[in-house]
Design a protein around this motif. Structure first.
Motif, mmCIF file in Angstrom:
data_model
loop_
_atom_site.group_PDB
_atom_site.id
_atom_site.type_symbol
_atom_site.label_atom_id
_atom_site.label_comp_id
_atom_site.label_asym_id
_atom_site.label_seq_id
_atom_site.Cartn_x
_atom_site.Cartn_y
_atom_site.Cartn_z
ATOM 1 N N SER A 66 5.587 -1.478 -2.893
ATOM 2 C CA SER A 66 4.385 -1.644 -2.080
ATOM 3 C C SER A 66 4.660 -1.489 -0.589
ATOM 4 O O SER A 66 3.767 -1.131 0.188
ATOM 5 C CB SER A 66 3.744 -3.009 -2.353
ATOM 6 O OG SER A 66 4.638 -4.062 -2.007
ATOM 7 N N THR A 67 5.901 -1.738 -0.182
ATOM 8 C CA THR A 67 6.265 -1.568 1.232
ATOM 9 C C THR A 67 6.087 -0.121 1.675
ATOM 10 O O THR A 67 5.727 0.152 2.818
ATOM 11 C CB THR A 67 7.731 -2.006 1.463
ATOM 12 O OG1 THR A 67 7.869 -3.385 1.129
ATOM 13 C CG2 THR A 67 8.161 -1.774 2.901
ATOM 14 N N ILE A 123 4.316 2.410 -0.227
ATOM 15 C CA ILE A 123 3.325 3.196 -0.948
ATOM 16 C C ILE A 123 2.336 3.910 -0.034
ATOM 17 O O ILE A 123 1.947 5.063 -0.283
ATOM 18 C CB ILE A 123 2.590 2.306 -1.982
ATOM 19 C CG1 ILE A 123 1.865 3.179 -3.006
ATOM 20 C CG2 ILE A 123 1.665 1.329 -1.310
ATOM 21 C CD1 ILE A 123 2.796 3.926 -3.926
ATOM 22 N N ASN A 124 1.925 3.276 1.044
ATOM 23 C CA ASN A 124 0.940 3.891 1.931
ATOM 24 C C ASN A 124 1.543 4.933 2.876
ATOM 25 O O ASN A 124 0.803 5.614 3.591
ATOM 26 C CB ASN A 124 0.223 2.816 2.747
ATOM 27 C CG ASN A 124 -0.649 1.925 1.887
ATOM 28 O OD1 ASN A 124 -1.206 2.374 0.878
ATOM 29 N ND2 ASN A 124 -0.769 0.657 2.262
ATOM 30 N N ALA A 125 2.873 5.017 2.878
ATOM 31 C CA ALA A 125 3.540 5.972 3.772
ATOM 32 C C ALA A 125 4.015 7.220 3.037
ATOM 33 O O ALA A 125 4.623 8.095 3.657
ATOM 34 C CB ALA A 125 4.736 5.298 4.442
ATOM 35 N N GLN A 184 1.799 13.406 -0.027
ATOM 36 C CA GLN A 184 1.520 14.021 -1.320
ATOM 37 C C GLN A 184 2.784 14.696 -1.845
ATOM 38 O O GLN A 184 3.518 15.346 -1.099
ATOM 39 C CB GLN A 184 0.388 15.044 -1.189
ATOM 40 C CG GLN A 184 -0.041 15.666 -2.510
ATOM 41 C CD GLN A 184 -1.218 16.616 -2.338
ATOM 42 O OE1 GLN A 184 -1.683 16.837 -1.217
ATOM 43 N NE2 GLN A 184 -1.694 17.176 -3.430
#
Length: 530
Positions: free
Chosen positions: A22-23, A25-27, A30
């Motif tokens: 989760s640390t 995932i947003n970085a 694609q």
């Protein structure tokens, strides 16, 4: 007494609670995914087992967050690994380590050195999974390009970004350590992306792939084409007599470039050597050609590659034994990389035209021959063992001289060190077993730890850890960060069977060489660079 923050984390035995997918995932762009993430405790080991054909694992690590990333970007597909120390340990430095030969896989063993320096550390798998001598995967041109440069460049860009996401802080310094193919990778990277590193530690670089591989095939053909090919007995004979004629009082060949090696002494009929440790006349001719430069044409002759030096014979078996055409290094390059999976290609077809084809095609665009490093603002320490029988030591001098020709005076950022008695990347030559060889180069401490009963800690120089007088990586960092002047000398170390350092000697920035001033030959203090 106050406890240092990094020591508190080490004793706690965990990398950090944020060691989760989760640390990141947003970085993740694609085409990028986290394959694995492991919170490894202090003293832990890490490997991918059979899933990584090229490399084993890292052992006895400090606490780290292990992250494995998979990337698909256009025609490229590759993986890379990260070792991330706890946030209160990390010194905002980043270390990337190189690969070996044609091997595919993440180099976890050599990554293991970085966390001991409190550095975030990366290795790429170069886009495939194979053992080091395998050429067959190279029939895929995109895999070749990934091996040549694309996988490393992409891994560095994304790996640095994910490191900064993990810590919430910028990387302030970036470094490289690699030997052989790893040396080539480092040189190639500062040519195509000069801002990648603040300093590169380059060992025995196989930088000239388009000439190195044809040279290998040529010497294999020279040997196999003889009715009496060279083998282990002849290698031992040549190594022994090279040491007798050219070695110093300790049996170390300090200057093989100026060694006048009289091969006739090894002749079975009329020489000093005796059967089975002697050579026939045609075997002496093969040896002469292996020592000599590879030249093509006659009017004028054209230089292709340097030969191997006296003292390198302990590694001639890498290419010449087993003396059979099925050996991967015999024609693997031509069969799979140069001519696109041609199973009919045999040694009998090899001739000098392969050199021209190799220069034209430059498989993987791997050769690192853009010598003008004007855009690079970091430092370079390049070292090469003078007993190297895998990549010619003179090729490093060739690279250094070509860079100087392209740029003028390069002394302010580029140093070349030759290490007498050192074979390819690590370990001393068989007939110079006491040669001081360890300078904190890529993989050297790993070899000591994993093959010599856990000797040392898998990083730096055992007994002299993190000391820039002995450890070339630390010297490079100190030089790049301005905490010392340029690097003129490094102390090389050898150990006895009880694990005690028994011989140390200076290795000197070229063109200076170590000179003995009298006294105890085993003490570096009795040697100067002159």
């Amino acid at each position: 007494m106050a406890r240092l923050p990094w020591l508190a984390s080490l004793l706690a035995g965990s990398a950090h609670a944020q060691c989760t997918e989760s640390t990141f995932i947003n970085a993740l762009p694609q085409g990028v995914s986290i394959e694995n993430i492991t919170d490894l405790p202090n003293g832990g080991n890490y490997s991918e087992g059979a899933a990584n054909l090229g490399y084993g694992g890292a052992i006895f690590l400090p606490p780290v967050c292990v992250v494995t990333v998979s990337v698909t970007s256009g025609p490229s597909h590759y993986r890379f690994g990260l070792f991330l120390p706890p946030p209160d340990v990390w010194n905002q430095k980043f270390l990337a380590v190189g690969n070996e030969a044609q091997g595919g896989g993440i180099n976890w063993p050599q990554m293991g050195q970085g966390p001991h320096y409190q550095m975030a550390t990366l290795s790429t798998d170069t886009g495939h999974n194979s053992i080091g001598s395998d050429f067959t995967w190279g029939v895929d041109q995109d895999r070749l390009l990934d091996w040549g440069y694309r996988a490393l460049n992409g891994s560095l860009v994304l790996g640095k970004a994910l490191t900064e996401v993990y810590y919430g802080k910028p990387i302030t310094r970036s470094y490289w350590s690699g030997c052989s193919t790893g040396g080539r990778q480092g040189l190639k990277q500062i040519q195509i992306a000069p801002d990648s590193f603040d300093g590169v530690l380059i060992g025995a670089p196989a930088w000239d792939t388009k000439h190195l591989f044809p040279w290998i095939t040529r010497i294999v053909k020279l040997n196999l084409g003889s009715p009496n090919p060279l083998g282990p007995n002849q290698f031992s004979t040549l190594a022994y007599w090279a040491t007798v004629q050219c070695g110093d009082a300790d049996g170390i060949i300090m200057d093989p470039f100026n060694c006048q090696f009289n091969l006739s002494i090894t002749l079975c009929d009329g020489g000093v050597a005796q059967p089975p440790y002697c050579l026939t006349a045609d075997q002496i001719e093969i040896a002469r050609l292996i020592y000599g430069d590879y030249l093509t044409g006659s009017d004028p002759e054209r230089f292709v590659a340097h030969g191997l030096p006296p003292g390198s014979e302990g590694q001639w078996s890498t290419y010449l034994v087993p003396v059979q055409e099925s050996a991967d290094f015999a024609v693997g390059y031509e069969r799979y990389w140069l001519y696109g999976n041609d199973p009919t290609y045999t040694l009998s077809r090899y001739n000098d035209s392969a050199v021209n084809d190799s220069e034209t095609r430059n498989p993987g665009q791997a050769t690192a021959d853009d010598f003008d490093l004007t855009g690079y603002r970091g430092k370079v320490i390049l070292y090469h063992g003078l007993a190297d029988g895998v990549v010619q030591p003179t090729s490093s001098g060739q690279y250094y001289n070509a860079t100087r020709d392209a740029m003028g005076n390069i002394d302010s950022f580029f140093k070349l060190f030759y290490v007498p008695g050192l074979q390819h990347c690590w370990l001393p030559a068989p007939y110079s077993p006491g040669a001081p060889w360890q300078i904190g180069g890529a993989g050297q401490a790993v070899i000591q730890q994993q093959y010599f009963n856990n000797f040392g800690q898998g990083y730096s120089v055992p007994g002299f850890e993190k000391n820039g007088a002995y450890d070339a990586l630390v010297a490079l960092m100190e030089w790049a960060e301005g905490t010392r002047g340029d690097v003129q000398q490094i102390v090389a170390t050898a150990w006895n069977s009880t694990g005690q350092p028994f011989r140390q000697r200076l290795v000197c920035a070229w063109p200076k060489q170590a000179r003995f001033d009298g006294g105890d030959r085993n003490s570096a203090s009795n040697w100067t660079c002159a």
